[in-house]
Design a protein around this motif. Structure first.
Motif, PDB file in Angstrom:
ATOM      1  N   GLY A 185     -35.386 -32.514  61.893  1.00 34.34           N
ATOM      2  CA  GLY A 185     -34.719 -33.763  62.209  1.00 34.34           C
ATOM      3  C   GLY A 185     -35.125 -34.349  63.546  1.00 34.34           C
ATOM      4  N   LEU A 186     -35.777 -33.550  64.388  1.00 33.76           N
ATOM      5  CA  LEU A 186     -36.284 -34.067  65.661  1.00 33.76           C
ATOM      6  C   LEU A 186     -37.344 -35.130  65.452  1.00 33.76           C
ATOM      7  N   ARG A 187     -38.171 -34.937  64.415  1.00 30.34           N
ATOM      8  CA  ARG A 187     -39.346 -35.788  64.171  1.00 30.34           C
ATOM      9  C   ARG A 187     -40.238 -35.815  65.421  1.00 30.34           C
ATOM     10  N   LEU A 188     -40.538 -34.635  65.952  1.00 34.45           N
ATOM     11  CA  LEU A 188     -41.415 -34.524  67.104  1.00 34.45           C
ATOM     12  C   LEU A 188     -42.529 -33.528  66.807  1.00 34.45           C
ATOM     13  N   ALA A 189     -43.745 -33.958  67.048  1.00 37.35           N
ATOM     14  CA  ALA A 189     -44.930 -33.124  66.899  1.00 37.35           C
ATOM     15  C   ALA A 189     -45.886 -33.513  68.019  1.00 37.35           C
ATOM     16  N   TYR A 190     -47.078 -32.942  67.981  1.00 37.37           N
ATOM     17  CA  TYR A 190     -48.029 -33.266  69.044  1.00 37.37           C
ATOM     18  C   TYR A 190     -49.445 -32.994  68.577  1.00 37.37           C
ATOM     19  N   VAL A 191     -50.384 -33.633  69.228  1.00 34.15           N
ATOM     20  CA  VAL A 191     -51.800 -33.428  68.953  1.00 34.15           C
ATOM     21  C   VAL A 191     -52.533 -33.333  70.284  1.00 34.15           C
ATOM     22  N   VAL A 192     -53.468 -32.384  70.365  1.00 32.70           N
ATOM     23  CA  VAL A 192     -54.292 -32.220  71.554  1.00 32.70           C
ATOM     24  C   VAL A 192     -55.655 -32.836  71.262  1.00 32.70           C
ATOM     25  N   ALA A 193     -55.940 -33.930  71.926  1.00 28.36           N
ATOM     26  CA  ALA A 193     -57.202 -34.633  71.711  1.00 28.36           C
ATOM     27  C   ALA A 193     -58.333 -33.911  72.440  1.00 28.36           C
ATOM     28  N   PRO A 194     -59.535 -33.923  71.888  1.00 31.44           N
ATOM     29  CA  PRO A 194     -60.681 -33.402  72.633  1.00 31.44           C
ATOM     30  C   PRO A 194     -60.837 -34.165  73.948  1.00 31.44           C
ATOM     31  N   ALA A 195     -61.273 -33.476  74.983  1.00 30.02           N
ATOM     32  CA  ALA A 195     -61.397 -34.119  76.297  1.00 30.02           C
ATOM     33  C   ALA A 195     -62.292 -35.349  76.228  1.00 30.02           C
ATOM     34  N   SER A 196     -63.310 -35.292  75.381  1.00 25.29           N
ATOM     35  CA  SER A 196     -64.251 -36.412  75.279  1.00 25.29           C
ATOM     36  C   SER A 196     -63.662 -37.615  74.562  1.00 25.29           C
ATOM     37  N   ALA A 197     -62.505 -37.442  73.907  1.00 31.26           N
ATOM     38  CA  ALA A 197     -61.941 -38.530  73.097  1.00 31.26           C
ATOM     39  C   ALA A 197     -60.587 -38.998  73.608  1.00 31.26           C
ATOM     40  N   VAL A 198     -60.161 -38.548  74.781  1.00 35.69           N
ATOM     41  CA  VAL A 198     -58.843 -38.913  75.296  1.00 35.69           C
ATOM     42  C   VAL A 198     -58.682 -40.421  75.427  1.00 35.69           C
ATOM     43  N   ALA A 199     -59.702 -41.100  75.924  1.00 31.67           N
ATOM     44  CA  ALA A 199     -59.608 -42.551  76.105  1.00 31.67           C
ATOM     45  C   ALA A 199     -59.396 -43.255  74.774  1.00 31.67           C
TER      46      ALA A 199
END
Length: 475
Positions: free
Chosen positions: A325-339
């Protein structure tokens, strides 16, 4: 050429909140469903219908464009626009019924109602420390400064991003900066953010076969070419993927606990997958959805921890570790693709609610998260053992349960002569939230089995009651 019936009702209601172009779409779909418009019928010209309804021409053009994109209409230039002749009779006569039937068969768990016994993907809702959580969220709610009432950062609350980065470094061996962490509402949101950042229309994507069915439904509607890659006891068959689509742009995998089979991607396959991605210039999306819960052996490092060429996009969630029910997740972007992730985040997302993000950040910072995970590992190990033992005892030769090292569900394998879809249908009618394994396959030969969530089976008495209920449904 047939023409539309003159008594066709396409009037819009200006008092409704639903935009008028969507009302027009709905009127046409209803007319097609009820047989008032049939395949090949010519529909009114844009200018004529706009005049009749006293609407701007652009409003009608938008409705027609949507209907054409969805396959209901076919534009023929100077010859006019007609109801698509390629619509099969079931889709013409009962499109909503067909969709509803599919939703009942597959997306049965996300209807907002009380969870069903044995439902997959749920943590132990009875064991979550609600008093602690309520205190933390209440404190944030009472102390919120006016600035926190404004729009949240689409990339996520900065303190939560910091906590996630620290947690991943310690528990999963994933070295990342807070700037690489983007908070999402779940895997679907993560995939949408990832593909918006890195993909172009028509890109090929390796997908485990069998694989996570809810991700598959999303991907099949995205502008990607899904390439089913078979899975065996060692996980994704990398060599098969290279034969099927050697230069696929993406591969989405569940290496720690394959969904739905529960197997672990072997170290040899992990290294082969990383080597392929590096040479092909491809991206690997690691869905690490429930790796916190492993009951045999040491916890496995994440695939991302072995990545030396910045090709892995790491995806995690609080739905299993805390509650969905939180509806919270996360993704770690590659350093080269953060922008690129940052730009896509601001273009696509409105952000997740600050209150829950801050509550989770405090939950981690004060040590409650680690204590909760430790407690849940012990609890789930007990419930897993009880559920598997009791179900095997009561259902006997009808099933075979081979426990995998981790996860929140067990696979009750059936004989090939069984029909798991029919059995699951009977079980669902009896109020149980089981899934048929064969539905999770695409091209590979499907195995017969039932997927059972055990996290909310509180004791042996409950396990026995549910096993008897399933046995009766399978009779």
């Amino acid at each position: 050429m047939k023409t539309a019936k003159p008594d066709l009702d396409l009037q819009v209601d200006r008092t409704l909140e639903l935009p008028m172009y969507l009302q027009i779409c709905q009127r046409f779909k209803t007319a097609i469903e009820q047989g008032n418009l049939r395949a090949g019928d010519r529909v009114p010209a844009v200018r004529a219908l706009a005049t009749e309804l006293n609407l701007a021409r652009g409003t009608v053009e938008m409705a027609y464009r949507i209907l054409a994109d969805e396959g209901y209409l076919q534009v023929r230039g100077a010859a006019g626009t007609v109801v698509s002749p390629s619509l099969p009779p079931p889709a013409v006569l009962k499109p909503q019924a067909a969709v509803a039937g599919q939703a009942h068969a597959v997306i049965v768990e996300h209807d907002g109602k009380a969870p069903k016994p044995l439902q997959m993907g749920l943590p132990a809702l009875d064991a979550f420390p609600r008093k602690v959580w309520n205190r933390l969220v209440g404190h944030r709610l009472r102390g919120s400064e006016p600035a926190r009432l404004a729009y949240p950062d689409p990339a996520g609350y900065d303190r939560l991003r910091e906590r996630i980065a620290t947690y991943l470094g310690v528990s999963r061996g994933v070295t990342c900066l807070p700037e690489q962490v983007f908070v999402t509402t779940g895997l679907r949101d993560t995939l949408e953010l990832t593909f918006s950042s890195l993909s172009t229309a028509g890109d090929a994507l390796w997908f485990e076969d069998p694989g996570y069915i809810f991700a598959r439904l999303f991907l099949q509607n995205a502008a990607l070419k899904v390439v089913p890659v078979p899975v065996d006891e060692h996980g994704l068959m990398v060599e098969a993927g290279k034969r099927l689509s050697p230069y696929a742009k993406f591969a989405i995998v569940t290496p720690s606990h394959q969904s739905p089979l529960g197997v672990t991607l072997s170290l040899e396959r992990r290294m082969a997958l990383l080597e392929w991605a590096s040479k092909a210039g491809s991206w690997i999306i690691e869905d690490d959805y429930d790796s916190e819960f492993r009951y045999q052996g040491r916890p496995l490092p994440a695939l991302k921890s072995l990545d030396r060429n910045d090709r892995v996009i790491y995806s995690g969630t609080f739905s299993k570790a805390m509650f969905p029910g939180l509806r919270l997740a996360y993704v770690v972007a590659p350093a080269s693709a953060v922008a690129r992730f940052q730009a896509a985040s601001y273009n696509l997302k409105a952000g997740c609610p600050y209150l829950f993000q801050a509550g989770v950040a405090d939950f981690i910072a004060e040590g409650h998260f680690s204590r909760h995970l430790k407690k849940m590992r012990l609890l789930y190990a007990e419930r897993r053992a009880v559920t598997s033992r009791v179900f095997q005892e009561i259902l006997g030769d009808r099933i075979r349960i081979d426990l995998q090292p981790g996860g929140l569900h067990i696979l009750a394998q059936l004989a090939d002569r069984e029909d798991d879809v029919a059995l699951a249908g009977h079980a669902q009618a009896a109020g149980l939230g089981v899934h048929p394994l064969s539905r999770w396959y695409i091209d590979a030969k499907p195995r017969q089995g039932l997927l059972l969530g055990f996290a909310n089976v509180i004791d042996e008495k409950e396990a026995r009651r549910l096993a008897l209920k399933l046995k009766q449904a399978m009779a």
